[in-house]
Scaffold this motif. Structure first.
Motif, short mmCIF file in Angstrom:
data_model
loop_
_atom_site.label_atom_id
_atom_site.label_comp_id
_atom_site.label_asym_id
_atom_site.label_seq_id
_atom_site.Cartn_x
_atom_site.Cartn_y
_atom_site.Cartn_z
N ASP A 56 53.88 37.60 36.53
CA ASP A 56 53.62 39.03 36.77
C ASP A 56 53.13 39.71 35.51
OD1 ASP A 56 54.38 38.96 39.47
OD2 ASP A 56 56.49 39.15 38.95
N SER A 57 53.68 39.32 34.36
CA SER A 57 53.21 39.88 33.09
C SER A 57 51.77 39.47 32.83
CB SER A 57 54.12 39.41 31.95
OG SER A 57 53.65 39.88 30.70
N ALA A 58 51.45 38.19 33.09
CA ALA A 58 50.07 37.72 32.92
C ALA A 58 49.12 38.50 33.84
CB ALA A 58 50.00 36.22 33.21
N PHE A 59 49.58 38.79 35.06
CA PHE A 59 48.77 39.56 36.00
C PHE A 59 48.46 40.95 35.43
CE2 PHE A 59 48.28 42.57 39.47
CZ PHE A 59 47.35 41.94 40.29
N GLN A 60 49.44 41.56 34.78
CA GLN A 60 49.21 42.88 34.19
C GLN A 60 48.18 42.82 33.06
OE1 GLN A 60 50.31 45.85 35.35
NE2 GLN A 60 51.11 44.62 37.05
N PHE A 61 48.18 41.71 32.33
CA PHE A 61 47.16 41.54 31.29
C PHE A 61 45.77 41.39 31.91
CE2 PHE A 61 50.72 39.81 28.49
CZ PHE A 61 50.75 40.93 27.67
N VAL A 62 45.69 40.72 33.04
CA VAL A 62 44.41 40.61 33.75
C VAL A 62 43.98 42.00 34.23
CG1 VAL A 62 43.21 39.61 35.74
CG2 VAL A 62 44.88 38.23 34.46
N LYS A 63 44.90 42.71 34.83
CA LYS A 63 44.64 44.05 35.36
C LYS A 63 44.11 44.99 34.26
CE LYS A 63 46.99 47.71 38.01
NZ LYS A 63 46.98 48.83 37.06
N LYS A 64 44.74 44.93 33.10
CA LYS A 64 44.33 45.80 32.00
C LYS A 64 42.88 45.55 31.61
CE LYS A 64 44.88 48.76 28.63
NZ LYS A 64 45.04 50.22 28.91
N GLN A 65 42.48 44.30 31.55
CA GLN A 65 41.09 43.98 31.22
C GLN A 65 40.13 44.52 32.26
OE1 GLN A 65 40.59 39.69 29.71
NE2 GLN A 65 42.66 39.69 30.56
N VAL A 66 40.49 44.33 33.54
CA VAL A 66 39.62 44.76 34.63
C VAL A 66 39.46 46.28 34.63
CG1 VAL A 66 39.44 44.88 37.15
CG2 VAL A 66 40.11 42.74 36.05
N GLU A 67 40.49 46.99 34.20
CA GLU A 67 40.44 48.45 34.17
C GLU A 67 39.38 48.98 33.20
OE1 GLU A 67 44.47 49.47 33.35
OE2 GLU A 67 45.07 49.47 35.48
N PHE A 68 39.00 48.18 32.23
CA PHE A 68 37.92 48.59 31.32
C PHE A 68 36.57 48.56 32.01
CE2 PHE A 68 41.08 47.23 28.11
CZ PHE A 68 41.05 48.33 27.26
#
Length: 345
Positions: A56-68
């Motif tokens: 789930d933490s790794a998913f949040q790191f993916v999400k953060k990148q996509v938000e850019f």
């Protein structure tokens, strides 16, 4: 009477001999089976204790990148995401090097690119190299409609980076001792290529890894082995053993797939030969002379598609990312690191 007796005696002797032979054969078969079983057990590594990788933490790191947005070189989103990656590694206590370079694409564009290198335990002599690319493809050439739309690259880029950020977070946590060094390299300018139009052996791809392999961030840098992550977050992903990885670093492949199986991830890490894929591990093997393998999503038994369904389309978004897949890849790599740590004297 004598002749009959001799026949009876002869039959008895033959029966005894046959029984003895059969018993011997069964005994040898039993011994052979036992030896084979013992050898199989010996081939499996005893898994050491390792910390938990949080999908789930790794998913949040993916999400953060996509938000850019799409992290296409020469764009504001690319610059902002790169700054975020650097600051996140530094927050986790890793030593960060930014390697700026200006490659030229197959279609004549100059890119403001940077490879991001983050080192854990930088003074350790034994080192493991973990890599992914962090840029986005500038066009969705595999899309049936939006071919000129930049790829959001949730899977083809951000997933591998998300796994590596979570590994960095885990390694930086107090109490997680590791007796080796880990270098994480995020290669830039990987996905601006065209195999049909480019004239070089990489089809215009892998510009960042080619640059780093020829210009290492430390002149005499080497690693025990390396692992490249590419497209490692999709739902139901499968990772057969990529062809160049097997030919260039077969021992690393066998070790990682064996550990993945022991951890219960054999439904992701498929113990079958896959096709050979031109990717960032090639220049690392050929130019940097570091044995590196590629964990890459390759579809099984699908003549229409090699990679995941949304590959190089406008639909490579967060909807297709599964924390369970990120967990399978990340936990396997964490276990590999701790297994290798046990061999350091």
């Amino acid at each position: 009477m004598k002749s009959r007796m001799m026949r009876l005696i002869g039959k008895t002797i033959v029966s005894v001999l046959l029984c003895s032979c059969l018993t011997g054969i069964l005994f040898l078969a039993s011994c052979k089976s036992k030896t084979s079983s013992e050898q199989t057990t010996e081939q499996l590594q005893k898994l050491v204790s390792s910390p938990e990788f949080n999908g789930d933490s790794a998913f949040q790191f993916v999400k953060k990148q996509v938000e850019f947005g799409a992290r296409v070189p020469n764009t504001a989103a690319h610059k902002a995401c790169g700054d975020y990656l650097v600051s996140t590694f530094k927050k986790f206590g890793l030593e960060v090097t930014e390697q700026n370079f200006t490659p030229e694409t197959y279609d004549g564009k100059k890119l403001n690119a940077r490879n991001i290198i983050a080192s854990f335990n930088p003074k350790a002599s034994k080192r493991i190299l973990l890599t992914s690319h962090w840029d986005s493809r500038p066009f969705s050439d595999q899309d049936s409609v939006s071919k000129l739309t930049p790829v959001l690259a949730a899977n083809d880029g951000a997933s591998g980076v998300g796994v590596l950020l979570e590994i960095a977070r885990v390694l930086s946590s107090s109490g997680n001792k590791l007796n080796l060094g880990v270098d994480i390299i995020l290669f830039d300018a990987e996905d601006w290529g065209n195999s049909e139009k480019a004239s070089d052996k990489f089809g215009g791809f892998c510009l960042g890894s080619q640059y780093w392999a020829a210009n290492k961030h430390l002149p005499n840098y080497t690693a025990y082995f390396g692992v490249l992550l590419d497209m490692v977050g999709a739902k139901g992903a499968t990772f057969p053993q990529e062809g160049y990885s097997v030919s260039m670093a077969d021992g690393v492949v066998r070790t990682i797939w064996s550990i993945a199986s022991q951890l219960g991830y054999s439904n992701y890490f498929i113990d079958k030969a896959g096709p050979s894929i031109t990717d960032d591990h090639i220049p690392v093997n050929e130019t940097a002379k570091i044995p590196m393998i590629d964990i890459i999503h390759i579809k099984q038994n699908d003549p229409e598609r090699t990679f995941f369904d949304q590959w190089h389309t406008a639909h490579d978004d967060l909807e297709n990312i599964d924390p369970k897949t990120l967990k399978a890849v990340g936990q396997t790599l964490i276990q590999v690191l701790y297994q290798e740590s046990e061999t350091v004297l």
